[in-house]
Design an enzyme around this catalytic site. Sequence first.
Site, mmCIF file in Angstrom:
data_model
loop_
_atom_site.group_PDB
_atom_site.id
_atom_site.type_symbol
_atom_site.label_atom_id
_atom_site.label_comp_id
_atom_site.label_asym_id
_atom_site.label_seq_id
_atom_site.Cartn_x
_atom_site.Cartn_y
_atom_site.Cartn_z
ATOM 1 N N GLY A 35 -56.050 34.391 -36.444
ATOM 2 C CA GLY A 35 -55.467 33.491 -35.458
ATOM 3 C C GLY A 35 -55.030 32.192 -36.083
ATOM 4 O O GLY A 35 -55.778 31.603 -36.870
ATOM 5 N N TYR A 251 -54.730 47.545 -40.178
ATOM 6 C CA TYR A 251 -53.949 46.330 -40.393
ATOM 7 C C TYR A 251 -54.732 45.024 -40.329
ATOM 8 O O TYR A 251 -54.613 44.183 -41.206
ATOM 9 C CB TYR A 251 -52.808 46.296 -39.363
ATOM 10 C CG TYR A 251 -51.969 45.044 -39.364
ATOM 11 C CD1 TYR A 251 -51.100 44.771 -40.414
ATOM 12 C CD2 TYR A 251 -52.030 44.136 -38.307
ATOM 13 C CE1 TYR A 251 -50.316 43.614 -40.418
ATOM 14 C CE2 TYR A 251 -51.247 42.988 -38.301
ATOM 15 C CZ TYR A 251 -50.394 42.733 -39.359
ATOM 16 O OH TYR A 251 -49.626 41.602 -39.361
#
Length: 465
Positions: A35, A251
């Site tokens: 993030g 991923y």
Amino acid sequence: MIDEMHEECGVMGIFNGENIVRNLATGLYALQHRGQESTGIAATNGEKVRVTKTMGLVADLVEEGKLDSISANCFAAVGHVRYSTTGSRTLANAQPMLVSCKWGYLAVAHNGNITNAHELRAEMEADGHIFQGTSDSEVLLHEISRTKADSLRDAICIAVQKFKGSFCLIFLTVDSMYVVRDGFGFRPLCFGKRNNSLVFASESCAFDLLGVDYVRDVAPGEFLSVNKDGVQSEQLIKRDRKAFCIFEFVYFARPDSKIFEQNADKVRRKMGKKLAEESPVKADIVIPCPDSSTTAALGYAQASGIQFEIGLLRNHYVGRTFIDPSQNAREQKVKLKFNTISGVLKDKKVCLVDDSIVRGTTLKIICKMLREAGAKEVHIRIASSPVRYPCYFGMDFPSPSELVANTLVPEEVAKMLGVESLGYLSVEGMRECTGAPDDFCGACFDGIYPEKTGSMNKSRCGEVI
């Protein structure tokens, strides 16, 4: 603009030790890939819980000098990094969220997506509750505050059992820390120790910077109470299966992390090897689409015997400033982010390994760049299955109509990309590589959801929409 899927956020907590706030910020650096919109840390000195947050990266929080305001006499802290989504970029949605309720101060850092937050919020608003932001984490705090319990610990235990979807939660009070993971275990959460410090983090890579020893994962449905007397554990939420997110291996997770009690690098490499077995190709070189596909490409090259090369370089320092609105913005962005190495690619049959295809728009531009660099042939191999379905458990996905694999068969996707061939890893092959095929959620690939809740209202980065 870039054709990627995103994890919602990362969480971390430290109880006991020295330089806790600084160490927590250091650990959050390692989780920054989860993030980049906002960063925050909440800390307790035994009398009150204080929080500092900023829009931006961990470095912004450090450089703004905000850590000193909460560091004094701190013996426990929780931190959060949040992924950016359009429409929810406000400090009100940044975490950790701190409130004062009838039991005192309470801060929370949340990774996941509470799928019934929309219904709970509507019920609370009808009862007169007032909300500051659009986060499902705020709904969570309201649910705790309205619980009729004798203690804050009991209130948290009662409230979290009402939540559906995915959640890794680290709560902080003036004297305690509470850690809980949803019953399916969708998102990873690790537990580590260093001397007398107890550390929790979304990925074990956060431990490495601090010399913290990985102990184990917080188990799905486990509730941990942490205070000066030690750690108490109980199985709070029970489900009949596990449902770890397989996309963490594909991923999201850093390859140097241990998640779901396995090394991400090893699983990702197995996926590359399995892909070579299922979808072989006659090529001169194997190149990764950097950086998330490098490990899978290494596995593919090892299993196929084709030479591994670096044919694309990635620029990690691209901002929006350079985008010229008079030109194709998407193509500019891709070309600023990636560059080809023509000496590697010229006159070669190239096998490009990527982790996934979302819309396919970015990959199409990259394939064009490979051609312009002199590649004789371009073959695409994807180290996951076609992404056809939305995720409701903590990933930001495009709508189903935007997912290229939901509208086109592989041959049509290959034609759209302008390549000689396209091959995916099968769902069965993906699951096999995890070593525990029945313990993983692959709903974005096969449409089989471990939990359905009402209309499955989708939240993006904790935003209730």
